[in-house]
Design an enzyme around this catalytic site. Structure first.
Site, PDB file in Angstrom:
ATOM      1  N   LYS A 115      42.412  46.201  35.333  1.00  0.00           N
ATOM      2  CA  LYS A 115      43.804  46.391  34.915  1.00  0.00           C
ATOM      3  C   LYS A 115      43.853  46.206  33.403  1.00  0.00           C
ATOM      4  O   LYS A 115      43.463  45.142  32.900  1.00  0.00           O
ATOM      5  CB  LYS A 115      44.716  45.356  35.566  1.00  0.00           C
ATOM      6  CG  LYS A 115      45.139  45.713  36.977  1.00  0.00           C
ATOM      7  CD  LYS A 115      46.194  44.724  37.485  1.00  0.00           C
ATOM      8  CE  LYS A 115      46.559  45.014  38.919  1.00  0.00           C
ATOM      9  NZ  LYS A 115      47.498  44.015  39.475  1.00  0.00           N
ATOM     10  N   HIS A 169      56.067  35.000  37.533  1.00  0.00           N
ATOM     11  CA  HIS A 169      56.517  35.949  36.506  1.00  0.00           C
ATOM     12  C   HIS A 169      57.957  35.663  36.104  1.00  0.00           C
ATOM     13  O   HIS A 169      58.321  35.774  34.928  1.00  0.00           O
ATOM     14  CB  HIS A 169      56.386  37.388  37.014  1.00  0.00           C
ATOM     15  CG  HIS A 169      54.954  37.839  37.089  1.00  0.00           C
ATOM     16  ND1 HIS A 169      54.510  38.759  38.005  1.00  0.00           N
ATOM     17  CD2 HIS A 169      53.859  37.475  36.369  1.00  0.00           C
ATOM     18  CE1 HIS A 169      53.199  38.953  37.840  1.00  0.00           C
ATOM     19  NE2 HIS A 169      52.788  38.173  36.859  1.00  0.00           N
ATOM     20  N   HIS A 194      52.510  34.654  42.251  1.00  0.00           N
ATOM     21  CA  HIS A 194      52.869  35.335  41.008  1.00  0.00           C
ATOM     22  C   HIS A 194      54.308  35.859  40.964  1.00  0.00           C
ATOM     23  O   HIS A 194      54.834  36.100  39.888  1.00  0.00           O
ATOM     24  CB  HIS A 194      51.895  36.483  40.715  1.00  0.00           C
ATOM     25  CG  HIS A 194      50.589  35.995  40.136  1.00  0.00           C
ATOM     26  ND1 HIS A 194      49.786  35.085  40.790  1.00  0.00           N
ATOM     27  CD2 HIS A 194      49.957  36.279  38.965  1.00  0.00           C
ATOM     28  CE1 HIS A 194      48.717  34.838  40.041  1.00  0.00           C
ATOM     29  NE2 HIS A 194      48.803  35.548  38.931  1.00  0.00           N
ATOM     30  N   ASN A 198      48.134  38.433  43.930  1.00  0.00           N
ATOM     31  CA  ASN A 198      49.429  38.054  43.351  1.00  0.00           C
ATOM     32  C   ASN A 198      50.007  36.808  44.013  1.00  0.00           C
ATOM     33  O   ASN A 198      51.187  36.494  43.825  1.00  0.00           O
ATOM     34  CB  ASN A 198      50.422  39.215  43.483  1.00  0.00           C
ATOM     35  CG  ASN A 198      49.986  40.407  42.677  1.00  0.00           C
ATOM     36  OD1 ASN A 198      49.339  40.252  41.632  1.00  0.00           O
ATOM     37  ND2 ASN A 198      50.289  41.594  43.154  1.00  0.00           N
ATOM     38  N   HIS A 200      50.576  30.893  31.585  1.00  0.00           N
ATOM     39  CA  HIS A 200      50.582  31.654  32.828  1.00  0.00           C
ATOM     40  C   HIS A 200      50.170  30.771  34.016  1.00  0.00           C
ATOM     41  O   HIS A 200      50.816  30.769  35.066  1.00  0.00           O
ATOM     42  CB  HIS A 200      49.630  32.849  32.678  1.00  0.00           C
ATOM     43  CG  HIS A 200      49.499  33.685  33.904  1.00  0.00           C
ATOM     44  ND1 HIS A 200      50.550  34.415  34.421  1.00  0.00           N
ATOM     45  CD2 HIS A 200      48.431  33.907  34.735  1.00  0.00           C
ATOM     46  CE1 HIS A 200      50.128  35.053  35.518  1.00  0.00           C
ATOM     47  NE2 HIS A 200      48.859  34.752  35.720  1.00  0.00           N
ATOM     48  N   ARG A 212      40.653  59.954  26.183  1.00  0.00           N
ATOM     49  CA  ARG A 212      40.908  59.885  27.640  1.00  0.00           C
ATOM     50  C   ARG A 212      39.918  58.986  28.375  1.00  0.00           C
ATOM     51  O   ARG A 212      39.673  59.143  29.565  1.00  0.00           O
ATOM     52  CB  ARG A 212      40.897  61.280  28.270  1.00  0.00           C
ATOM     53  CG  ARG A 212      41.963  62.187  27.699  1.00  0.00           C
ATOM     54  CD  ARG A 212      42.192  63.391  28.575  1.00  0.00           C
ATOM     55  NE  ARG A 212      43.207  64.231  27.968  1.00  0.00           N
ATOM     56  CZ  ARG A 212      42.926  65.220  27.120  1.00  0.00           C
ATOM     57  NH1 ARG A 212      41.682  65.479  26.802  1.00  0.00           N
ATOM     58  NH2 ARG A 212      43.900  65.925  26.614  1.00  0.00           N
ATOM     59  N   GLU A 271      44.401  29.777  38.525  1.00  0.00           N
ATOM     60  CA  GLU A 271      43.897  31.017  39.141  1.00  0.00           C
ATOM     61  C   GLU A 271      42.667  30.708  40.013  1.00  0.00           C
ATOM     62  O   GLU A 271      42.420  31.371  41.009  1.00  0.00           O
ATOM     63  CB  GLU A 271      43.552  32.063  38.081  1.00  0.00           C
ATOM     64  CG  GLU A 271      44.762  32.625  37.330  1.00  0.00           C
ATOM     65  CD  GLU A 271      45.585  33.651  38.131  1.00  0.00           C
ATOM     66  OE1 GLU A 271      45.209  34.002  39.265  1.00  0.00           O
ATOM     67  OE2 GLU A 271      46.627  34.082  37.610  1.00  0.00           O
ATOM     68  N   LYS A 308      37.584  37.734  43.391  1.00  0.00           N
ATOM     69  CA  LYS A 308      38.258  38.878  42.766  1.00  0.00           C
ATOM     70  C   LYS A 308      37.401  40.134  42.885  1.00  0.00           C
ATOM     71  O   LYS A 308      37.900  41.226  43.166  1.00  0.00           O
ATOM     72  CB  LYS A 308      38.594  38.576  41.302  1.00  0.00           C
ATOM     73  CG  LYS A 308      39.310  39.747  40.664  1.00  0.00           C
ATOM     74  CD  LYS A 308      40.323  39.404  39.636  1.00  0.00           C
ATOM     75  CE  LYS A 308      41.144  40.631  39.306  1.00  0.00           C
ATOM     76  NZ  LYS A 308      42.019  40.494  38.175  1.00  0.00           N
ATOM     77  N   GLU A 314      45.378  48.625  43.845  1.00  0.00           N
ATOM     78  CA  GLU A 314      46.411  47.825  44.512  1.00  0.00           C
ATOM     79  C   GLU A 314      47.224  48.618  45.509  1.00  0.00           C
ATOM     80  O   GLU A 314      48.447  48.599  45.500  1.00  0.00           O
ATOM     81  CB  GLU A 314      47.326  47.178  43.452  1.00  0.00           C
ATOM     82  CG  GLU A 314      48.025  45.930  43.977  1.00  0.00           C
ATOM     83  CD  GLU A 314      48.667  45.115  42.870  1.00  0.00           C
ATOM     84  OE1 GLU A 314      47.953  44.691  41.955  1.00  0.00           O
ATOM     85  OE2 GLU A 314      49.885  44.914  42.934  1.00  0.00           O
ATOM     86  N   ARG A 325      44.505  44.288  47.302  1.00  0.00           N
ATOM     87  CA  ARG A 325      44.566  43.665  45.967  1.00  0.00           C
ATOM     88  C   ARG A 325      45.832  42.841  45.775  1.00  0.00           C
ATOM     89  O   ARG A 325      45.873  41.909  44.980  1.00  0.00           O
ATOM     90  CB  ARG A 325      44.441  44.732  44.873  1.00  0.00           C
ATOM     91  CG  ARG A 325      44.350  44.100  43.489  1.00  0.00           C
ATOM     92  CD  ARG A 325      43.882  45.068  42.435  1.00  0.00           C
ATOM     93  NE  ARG A 325      43.763  44.391  41.166  1.00  0.00           N
ATOM     94  CZ  ARG A 325      43.057  44.839  40.139  1.00  0.00           C
ATOM     95  NH1 ARG A 325      42.416  45.978  40.226  1.00  0.00           N
ATOM     96  NH2 ARG A 325      42.992  44.164  39.013  1.00  0.00           N
TER      97      ARG A 325
HETATM   98  N1  GLY Z   1      45.856  39.622  38.247  1.00  0.00           N
HETATM   99  C1  GLY Z   1      45.982  40.294  39.481  1.00  0.00           C
HETATM  100  C2  GLY Z   1      45.129  41.504  39.600  1.00  0.00           C
HETATM  101  O1  GLY Z   1      44.258  41.720  38.779  1.00  0.00           O
HETATM  102  O2  GLY Z   1      45.341  42.297  40.486  1.00  0.00           O
END
Ligand code: GLY
Length: 363
Positions: A146, A255, A251, A248, A267, A124, A188, A230, A240, A244
């Protein structure tokens, strides 16, 4: 002698611990300090292509007194499967990995996503350290917590928010990166310039050719500035629920392009086209001035990133965007700019507006 690394702090958010991102050269000596003295075992998770680096790290950690094992996984996205995660869980189980032990993920964004996911799920949640080796992983994947794997139905559908205990960005790793991978990462970086830090754009515009090289005069500054953007965002909104989402930018269409290309496009290349689209959408929506919209195309093209996409694919791209996991109900959401470094959400734009923005990127 090596210069002291730059240290960028990421504040704890949503009950998670704060951590530092270190940027510099020859940083691997910093690793044992991050692993800490509570850990007895360390698993170095690396892709096949970085077997040598993985072994150097494993040996270093062994020399420091840890029981270090290496877990080799397939290269790039091939590693982001439940089967590979299960293989890692098995290796951890067989090494009697406990809650105080530590995972180190060394590689590109796919490897750090997998390593973070394995760390999030083992017992966990155990501590993990990211050692990103590509621009994309340094400025995006490895920072922000993430983590995840792909399923047959799509990318990153299974995962967890599980921030690392530290991130080591050793710029020496970029020297051997193929130029197309390096340039893809610039997308990016340019995104960070448009949404928050225009000094990034100025550095690239001053000498786009130099910006294409990991040995360029501003490489460290570009990477550090992007990580700061970031870090600031995820420090206040890890999960998010608001801010956050600005990360995107570009994006939503990107995507869809990546899926349409069966993930054979890099990407960053897809994000590049996606940002030009978002800029046009902002302009058409009456939010973004002409000069800033045009600046997208200019700066992205100047480093060799694509700014157009096959025009006949629009119906497919639109369908894919409608089922994107970031869509709410059937209302499409885009990040657009109200001006340079002023990102905002545009929800449910008129289909005619989307079509007009698409016309501007159609090859
Ligand atoms: N790649 C976008 C984020 O980490 O929220």
């Amino acid at each position: 002698m090596t210069d002291a690394p730059t240290r960028i702090h990421v504040a704890g958010s949503a009950g998670t611990a704060p951590y530092d991102v270190l940027v510099g050269r020859q940083l691997l000596g910093e690793l044992p300090g991050l692993v800490g003295d509570k850990a007895k075992r360390v698993a170095v998770l690396h892709p096949e292509a970085l077997a040598e680096t993985g072994e150097v790290l494993r040996q270093d950690l062994t020399d420091q007194g840890y029981e270090a094992i290496a877990i080799q996984v397939p290269n790039a996205e091939e590693a982001k499967t439940v089967e590979v995660a299960a293989y890692c869980w098995k290796a951890l189980g067989q090494s009697n990995f406990t809650r105080t032990d530590v995972i180190v993920g060394v590689g590109g964004g796919a490897t750090t996503d997998l390593a973070g996911f394995v760390a999030a799920t083992w017992l966990r949640g155990v501590r993990w350290i990211a050692v990103p080796t590509t621009v994309l992983a340094m400025v995006d994947a490895a920072v922000g917590g993430k983590t995840g794997i792909n399923t047959a139905e799509g990318k990153n559908l299974v995962g967890a928010f599980h921030p690392p205990a530290g991130v080591l960005c050793d710029l020496a790793a970029l020297d051997s990166l193929p130029v197309n991978d390096y340039v893809s990462g610039l997308a990016e970086i340019i995104k960070a310039g448009f949404i928050a830090d225009p000094a990034i754009l100025e550095l690239i515009e001053a000498d786009p050719e130099a910006a294409r090289s990991p040995r360029g005069p501003h490489t460290a500054e570009l990477i550090e500035r992007s990580i700061r953007v970031k870090a600031e965002v995820v420090s206040s909104d890890l999960k998010e629920s608001g801010l956050r989402e600005i990360l995107n930018y570009g994006h939503t269409l990107a995507h869809a392009i990546e899926k349409n290309e069966r993930y054979n496009w890099r990407h960053g290349a897809a994000v590049s086209v996606g940002m030009v689209f978002a800029a046009e959408l902002g302009r058409i929506a009456g939010r973004l001035d002409d000069a800033t919209a045009d600046r997208h195309r200019e700066v992205l093209a100047s480093v060799g990133l694509p700014v157009t996409y096959r025009g006949d694919q629009w119906p497919k791209l639109l369908e894919t965007m409608k089922v994107d996991k970031k869509t709410r109900g059937d209302r499409l959401r885009f990040i657009v700019l109200d001006g340079l470094a002023k990102p905002t959400v545009l929800e449910g734009p008129d289909p005619a507006m989307l079509l007009a923005a698409h016309a501007e990127i159609a090859a």
